[in-house]
Write a protein that holds these residues in place. Structure first.
Motif, short mmCIF file in Angstrom:
data_model
loop_
_atom_site.label_atom_id
_atom_site.label_comp_id
_atom_site.label_asym_id
_atom_site.label_seq_id
_atom_site.Cartn_x
_atom_site.Cartn_y
_atom_site.Cartn_z
N ARG A 136 4.55 -10.38 -7.81
CA ARG A 136 3.60 -9.89 -6.80
C ARG A 136 2.73 -11.00 -6.24
O ARG A 136 2.36 -11.94 -6.95
N TYR A 138 -0.94 -11.37 -4.24
CA TYR A 138 -2.17 -10.63 -3.94
C TYR A 138 -2.98 -11.40 -2.89
O TYR A 138 -3.23 -12.61 -3.04
N LYS A 164 -4.30 -6.68 -0.77
CA LYS A 164 -2.98 -6.28 -0.24
C LYS A 164 -1.94 -6.90 -1.17
O LYS A 164 -1.95 -8.12 -1.40
N THR A 166 1.92 -7.66 -2.16
CA THR A 166 3.29 -7.77 -1.66
C THR A 166 4.22 -8.04 -2.84
O THR A 166 3.97 -8.95 -3.64
N SER A 167 5.26 -7.23 -2.94
CA SER A 167 6.22 -7.39 -4.04
C SER A 167 7.63 -7.15 -3.49
O SER A 167 7.79 -6.71 -2.34
N GLN A 171 4.93 -3.15 -0.02
CA GLN A 171 3.51 -3.48 -0.01
C GLN A 171 2.68 -2.29 -0.50
O GLN A 171 3.07 -1.14 -0.34
N SER A 172 1.53 -2.60 -1.07
CA SER A 172 0.61 -1.58 -1.54
C SER A 172 -0.81 -2.13 -1.46
O SER A 172 -1.02 -3.29 -1.09
N GLN A 173 -1.75 -1.30 -1.81
CA GLN A 173 -3.17 -1.67 -1.75
C GLN A 173 -3.83 -1.43 -3.10
O GLN A 173 -3.45 -0.53 -3.85
#
Length: 202
Positions: A136, A138, A164, A166-167, A171-173
């Motif tokens: 990930r 960040y 935010k 990113t993997s 994406q996620s928060q």
């Protein structure tokens, strides 16, 4: 016979007299005379005197709250800038980044002792291996929610760090609140402590 004739004539004359216009009429009942004087109007209370009008400007004088605080407006602005920059770097790192690289971005914004502590936590074997597995990245941003406490040479902000993530899976928060304490040793503001906001004084 003569007396009878005289009586008839007298009665006839009385009847003619009574039947003529302007003859005797029964007396009309007298009604009391009404007074021609008009009634006095009801008395009214005198009008109240006009309220005095304020003169001059009614605007409240500007209040400088910093005259009551142990720091200036410039101090607060500088400290908040350092806090948000530090928070953004604190929330920015990559799965393949070393502890030294991660901590170097916070040099100058935080005390050297705090930077060493952050680097040590980042290099904890369990956390480092988890980051390597998740792959990930960040990217952090920070905003100040409030000023929690202050003293002659310290300020504590409640800071929200938004990340935010990113993997390989997308994406996620993520978001977390921190209590960030600043210290001013005379050369400028630096962060000397960070902890979850729920751990400190509410």
């Amino acid at each position: 016979m003569l007396v009878f004739a005289v009586t008839v004539l007298a009665l006839a004359g009385l009847g003619l007299f009574l039947l003529q216009p302007g003859g005797a009429k029964p007396h009309a009942a007298r009604t009391p005379a009404t007074s021609a004087t008009p009634a006095a109007p009801a008395s009214t209370p005198p009008a109240p005197p006009p309220s005095p009008q304020p003169t001059g400007s009614t605007a409240s004088p500007a209040v400088n709250i910093y005259q009551w605080l142990p720091f200036s407006q410039q101090d607060l602005a500088q400290a908040s800038t350092v806090a948000t920059q530090f928070g953004a770097y604190y929330g920015t790192y990559s799965y393949n980044e070393s502890a030294a690289s991660y901590g170097s971005r916070m040099q100058g914004l935080a005390t050297s002792q705090l930077v060493q502590t952050i680097e040590g936590d980042y290099a904890t074997p369990g956390l480092a291996s988890l980051r390597a597995q998740q792959k990930r990245i960040y990217t952090g941003q920070a905003v100040i929610d409030s000023l929690r406490a202050f003293g002659p040479s310290s300020l504590t902000f409640v800071l929200t760090v938004n990340q935010k993530i990113t993997s390989p899976h997308g994406q996620s928060q993520a978001s977390a609140k921190y209590a960030v304490t600043m210290a001013n040793a005379g050369s400028g503001w630096q962060v000397n402590d960070i902890e979850l906001a729920s751990s400190g004084n509410q």
